[in-house]
Design an enzyme around this catalytic site. Structure first.
Site, PDB file in Angstrom:
ATOM      1  N   ARG A  69       1.000  -1.319  -0.021  1.00 50.43           N
ATOM      2  CA  ARG A  69       0.030   0.080   0.063  1.00 50.43           C
ATOM      3  C   ARG A  69       0.859   1.199  -0.150  1.00 50.43           C
ATOM      4  O   ARG A  69       0.331   2.288   0.615  1.00 50.43           O
ATOM      5  CB  ARG A  69      -0.894  -0.023   1.183  1.00 50.43           C
ATOM      6  CG  ARG A  69      -2.040  -0.978   1.042  1.00 50.43           C
ATOM      7  CD  ARG A  69      -3.275  -0.460   0.400  1.00 50.43           C
ATOM      8  NE  ARG A  69      -4.189  -1.470   0.185  1.00 50.43           N
ATOM      9  CZ  ARG A  69      -5.301  -1.960   1.016  1.00 50.43           C
ATOM     10  NH1 ARG A  69      -5.621  -0.968   1.910  1.00 50.43           N
ATOM     11  NH2 ARG A  69      -6.068  -2.793   0.555  1.00 50.43           N
ATOM     12  N   ASP A  86      -6.727  -3.277  -7.577  1.00 50.32           N
ATOM     13  CA  ASP A  86      -7.237  -3.803  -6.286  1.00 50.32           C
ATOM     14  C   ASP A  86      -7.457  -5.086  -6.647  1.00 50.32           C
ATOM     15  O   ASP A  86      -7.893  -5.803  -7.716  1.00 50.32           O
ATOM     16  CB  ASP A  86      -8.632  -3.022  -5.953  1.00 50.32           C
ATOM     17  CG  ASP A  86      -8.705  -3.524  -4.380  1.00 50.32           C
ATOM     18  OD1 ASP A  86      -8.165  -2.943  -3.701  1.00 50.32           O
ATOM     19  OD2 ASP A  86      -9.650  -4.473  -4.093  1.00 50.32           O
ATOM     20  N   ARG A 110      -3.469   6.366   1.095  1.00 47.82           N
ATOM     21  CA  ARG A 110      -4.107   7.673   1.914  1.00 47.82           C
ATOM     22  C   ARG A 110      -3.009   8.345   2.839  1.00 47.82           C
ATOM     23  O   ARG A 110      -3.400   9.418   3.219  1.00 47.82           O
ATOM     24  CB  ARG A 110      -5.268   7.452   2.315  1.00 47.82           C
ATOM     25  CG  ARG A 110      -6.415   7.143   1.377  1.00 47.82           C
ATOM     26  CD  ARG A 110      -7.620   6.427   2.055  1.00 47.82           C
ATOM     27  NE  ARG A 110      -7.265   5.011   2.416  1.00 47.82           N
ATOM     28  CZ  ARG A 110      -8.042   3.981   2.774  1.00 47.82           C
ATOM     29  NH1 ARG A 110      -9.272   4.337   3.262  1.00 47.82           N
ATOM     30  NH2 ARG A 110      -7.466   2.637   3.090  1.00 47.82           N
ATOM     31  N   ARG A 127      -6.398  11.105  -6.189  1.00 41.67           N
ATOM     32  CA  ARG A 127      -7.832  10.179  -6.034  1.00 41.67           C
ATOM     33  C   ARG A 127      -9.037  11.289  -6.050  1.00 41.67           C
ATOM     34  O   ARG A 127      -9.890  10.940  -6.479  1.00 41.67           O
ATOM     35  CB  ARG A 127      -7.738   9.707  -4.492  1.00 41.67           C
ATOM     36  CG  ARG A 127      -8.776   8.498  -4.215  1.00 41.67           C
ATOM     37  CD  ARG A 127      -8.536   8.192  -2.827  1.00 41.67           C
ATOM     38  NE  ARG A 127      -9.711   7.292  -2.427  1.00 41.67           N
ATOM     39  CZ  ARG A 127     -10.943   7.690  -2.074  1.00 41.67           C
ATOM     40  NH1 ARG A 127     -11.324   8.818  -2.095  1.00 41.67           N
ATOM     41  NH2 ARG A 127     -11.590   6.762  -1.616  1.00 41.67           N
ATOM     42  N   TYR A 136     -14.704 -12.445  -0.358  1.00 47.83           N
ATOM     43  CA  TYR A 136     -15.375 -11.242  -0.440  1.00 47.83           C
ATOM     44  C   TYR A 136     -16.586 -11.417  -1.437  1.00 47.83           C
ATOM     45  O   TYR A 136     -17.664 -10.940  -1.351  1.00 47.83           O
ATOM     46  CB  TYR A 136     -14.402 -10.170  -1.092  1.00 47.83           C
ATOM     47  CG  TYR A 136     -13.493  -9.470  -0.129  1.00 47.83           C
ATOM     48  CD1 TYR A 136     -13.834  -8.474   0.626  1.00 47.83           C
ATOM     49  CD2 TYR A 136     -12.191 -10.196   0.086  1.00 47.83           C
ATOM     50  CE1 TYR A 136     -12.843  -7.820   1.489  1.00 47.83           C
ATOM     51  CE2 TYR A 136     -11.496  -9.734   0.893  1.00 47.83           C
ATOM     52  CZ  TYR A 136     -11.707  -8.650   1.665  1.00 47.83           C
ATOM     53  OH  TYR A 136     -10.613  -7.870   2.497  1.00 47.83           O
TER      54      TYR A 136
HETATM   55  O1  CP3 Z   1      -0.142  -2.185  -2.265  1.00 47.84           O
HETATM   56  C1  CP3 Z   1      -0.525  -1.154  -3.206  1.00 47.84           C
HETATM   57  O2  CP3 Z   1      -0.254  -0.216  -2.975  1.00 47.84           O
HETATM   58  C2  CP3 Z   1      -0.957  -1.572  -4.618  1.00 47.84           C
HETATM   59  C3  CP3 Z   1      -2.365  -1.543  -4.706  1.00 47.84           C
HETATM   60  C4  CP3 Z   1      -3.377  -2.389  -3.984  1.00 47.84           C
HETATM   61  C5  CP3 Z   1      -4.479  -1.959  -3.398  1.00 47.84           C
HETATM   62  N1  CP3 Z   1      -5.211  -3.069  -2.681  1.00 47.84           N
HETATM   63  C6  CP3 Z   1      -5.046  -0.530  -3.286  1.00 47.84           C
HETATM   64  C7  CP3 Z   1      -6.183  -0.080  -2.474  1.00 47.84           C
HETATM   65  C8  CP3 Z   1      -3.350  -4.075  -3.255  1.00 47.84           C
HETATM   66  C9  CP3 Z   1      -2.182  -4.740  -3.920  1.00 47.84           C
HETATM   67  C10 CP3 Z   1      -4.479  -4.112  -2.876  1.00 47.84           C
HETATM   68  C11 CP3 Z   1      -4.813  -5.448  -2.255  1.00 47.84           C
HETATM   69  C12 CP3 Z   1      -5.849  -5.671  -1.580  1.00 47.84           C
HETATM   70  N2  CP3 Z   1      -7.101  -5.004  -1.804  1.00 47.84           N
HETATM   71  C13 CP3 Z   1      -5.823  -6.701  -0.592  1.00 47.84           C
HETATM   72  C14 CP3 Z   1      -5.088  -7.607  -0.233  1.00 47.84           C
HETATM   73  C15 CP3 Z   1      -4.096  -7.014   0.530  1.00 47.84           C
HETATM   74  C16 CP3 Z   1      -4.471  -6.720   2.067  1.00 47.84           C
HETATM   75  O3  CP3 Z   1      -4.615  -5.643   2.235  1.00 47.84           O
HETATM   76  O4  CP3 Z   1      -4.738  -7.540   2.733  1.00 47.84           O
HETATM   77  C17 CP3 Z   1      -7.260  -6.822  -0.079  1.00 47.84           C
HETATM   78  C18 CP3 Z   1      -7.898  -7.619   1.098  1.00 47.84           C
HETATM   79  C19 CP3 Z   1      -7.855  -5.835  -0.883  1.00 47.84           C
HETATM   80  C20 CP3 Z   1      -9.444  -5.361  -0.858  1.00 47.84           C
HETATM   81  C21 CP3 Z   1      -9.870  -3.901  -0.337  1.00 47.84           C
HETATM   82  N3  CP3 Z   1      -9.433  -2.766  -1.092  1.00 47.84           N
HETATM   83  C22 CP3 Z   1     -10.302  -3.470   0.808  1.00 47.84           C
HETATM   84  C23 CP3 Z   1     -10.684  -4.360   1.707  1.00 47.84           C
HETATM   85  C24 CP3 Z   1     -10.364  -2.270   0.893  1.00 47.84           C
HETATM   86  C25 CP3 Z   1     -10.822  -1.186   1.924  1.00 47.84           C
HETATM   87  C26 CP3 Z   1      -9.985  -1.002   3.261  1.00 47.84           C
HETATM   88  C27 CP3 Z   1      -9.229   0.320   3.030  1.00 47.84           C
HETATM   89  O5  CP3 Z   1      -8.060   0.207   3.200  1.00 47.84           O
HETATM   90  O6  CP3 Z   1      -9.794   1.211   2.699  1.00 47.84           O
HETATM   91  C28 CP3 Z   1      -9.609  -1.747  -0.294  1.00 47.84           C
HETATM   92  C29 CP3 Z   1      -9.297  -0.393  -0.759  1.00 47.84           C
HETATM   93  C30 CP3 Z   1      -8.038   0.056  -1.374  1.00 47.84           C
HETATM   94  N4  CP3 Z   1      -7.314  -0.651  -1.949  1.00 47.84           N
HETATM   95  C31 CP3 Z   1      -7.350   1.247  -1.203  1.00 47.84           C
HETATM   96  C32 CP3 Z   1      -6.140   1.182  -1.805  1.00 47.84           C
HETATM   97  C33 CP3 Z   1      -5.062   2.115  -1.883  1.00 47.84           C
HETATM   98  C34 CP3 Z   1      -7.869   2.229  -0.147  1.00 47.84           C
HETATM   99  C35 CP3 Z   1      -9.004   3.000  -1.185  1.00 47.84           C
HETATM  100  C36 CP3 Z   1      -9.017   4.456  -1.135  1.00 47.84           C
HETATM  101  O7  CP3 Z   1      -8.278   5.286  -1.591  1.00 47.84           O
HETATM  102  O8  CP3 Z   1     -10.099   5.117  -0.386  1.00 47.84           O
END
Ligand code: CP3
Length: 344
Positions: free
Chosen positions: A25, A75, A29, A38, A152
């Site tokens: 990540r 994602d 944010r 964003r 999910y």
């Molecule tokens: O690592 C990186 O920066 C690459 C991009 C990436 C994202 N999600 C961007 C993201 C990667 C590799 C993921 C993987 C992901 N997504 C996983 C597996 C890794 C982990 O964290 O366990 C999972 C379970 C998801 C599903 C997901 N996406 C959830 C549950 C959420 C909401 C939780 C949160 O952090 O807000 C997301 C949103 C998400 N994916 C964000 C980002 C940068 C935040 C979104 C935003 O900008 O509002």
């Protein structure tokens, strides 16, 4: 030809004097420039599907910190959407999907052959990145592991204990396994296209692997990871694969050998000393600083970073957090971690 980029050298099994570093990540944010882009995109999914802006946020942490790897901005839930699930994000809460509880729900999904209609912007992001990344930065593509993606798709949201997915596994095993098979086939296709577009490494995120125990871990975490790895290696033998069966505990032992992945990513519930003995003996490991240090900082951050680097210094290692950096992290702490790894 032997690789020259540090991440690729570590993945090839080389022990380096300083481990390469990137962060889960890293585009997120906690960075003001991410929040600005964003906002420009409108919402999270629009950002994922806008190749220019997705490439921009992928590059932001590379510019700011000079990480050794960039991870594609996308994602793991885009694949379910490409397979026909409805997907949306509720601000402050997380993802929502249409649920899969019955054969009828499953039958509404589309074929694997249709996924590119949705996912082609992601491949375009990768092509843009290959043109813009510094020559020594490795580009990582990724997908969710079938089990994590299924949790999910079944529940329609994140769940604390993956209860709905476990329930379907027990109550309708054929449907559960058909869903896993569809996701596995889609994942192979999706990752192959990422490689064709220019991804140099693939990472498979199994964030909820820890809730699978015993035989279930073997059947639904290890076996799909092996299937994906075998399929990709048959087509792209030179592309390294990182497996991340998060919170697998003792199931980390032997995971690389059993699946064929080149590197196992470790969460911070296992100690580095334990992982040296039980996981790094089989090859490259990645990890595993607790992400809370990016919030709390101080001397503990520096001490713990140095301890992890030292513990893994006898073998191939890529430095990373044990899980994604959180929005409340201080960007200065990220620089402190990098300086501690690079011994500045
Ligand atoms: O690592 C990186 O920066 C690459 C991009 C990436 C994202 N999600 C961007 C993201 C990667 C590799 C993921 C993987 C992901 N997504 C996983 C597996 C890794 C982990 O964290 O366990 C999972 C379970 C998801 C599903 C997901 N996406 C959830 C549950 C959420 C909401 C939780 C949160 O952090 O807000 C997301 C949103 C998400 N994916 C964000 C980002 C940068 C935040 C979104 C935003 O900008 O509002």
């Amino acid at each position: 030809m032997a690789p020259t980029k540090t991440v690729l050298r570590a993945l090839a099994g080389e022990t380096l004097p300083t481990p390469p570093i990137w962060m889960m990540r890293q585009a997120g944010r906690y960075l003001p420039e991410y929040k600005a882009t964003r906002a420009q995109a409108g919402d999270f999914l629009s950002l994922c599907y806008n190749p220019e802006l997705a490439a921009e946020v992928t590059l932001q942490p590379i510019r700011r910190y000079g990480f050794d790897a960039a991870i594609l901005f996308a994602d793991i839930l885009l694949l379910p959407q490409a397979l026909g699930a409805d997907l949306w994000f509720v601000t402050g809460e997380g993802p929502r999907l249409s649920t899969i509880q019955t054969q009828g729900d499953f039958d509404k999904l589309g074929p694997v052959g249709d996924i590119d209609a949705t996912l082609s912007p992601i491949y375009e992001t990768i092509r843009i990145l290959r043109g813009e990344l510094p020559a020594d930065t490795t580009l990582i593509g990724f997908a969710g592991a079938p089990w994590t993606v299924a949790t999910y798709m079944i529940a329609g949201r994140g769940t604390p204990d993956q209860g709905p997915a476990h329930a379907l596994m027990q109550e309708n095993t054929p449907l559960f396994e058909a869903l896993l098979a569809r996701i596995t086939a889609g994942t192979i296709e999706y990752l192959a296209k990422q490689i064709e577009a220019g991804a140099e490494v693939i990472k498979i995120f199994d964030s909820w692997a820890g809730s699978l125990k015993g035989d279930a871990f073997h059947k639904y975490a290890l076996e799909p990871a092996r299937e994906i790895t075998v399929a990709l290696k048959a087509r792209y033998p030179h592309i390294p694969i990182i497996g991340f069966p998060r919170e697998a505990g003792d199931n980390y032992i032997g995971f690389a050998k059993a699946t064929g992945v080149d590197c196992v990513a470790l969460d911070n519930s296992v100690s580095a000393d334990w992982a040296v003995q039980h996981v790094q003996v089989d090859g490259c490991v990645q990890g595993n600083l607790a992400s809370r240090h990016m919030v709390t900082g101080g001397q503990a951050l520096v001490d713990e970073t140095r301890a992890i680097v030292k513990a893994f210094s006898g073998g191939p290692h890529i430095f990373n957090l044990g899980h994604g950096i959180t929005p409340d992290a201080d960007p200065d702490n990220v620089q402190r971690m990098i300086d501690a790894v690079r011994d500045k």
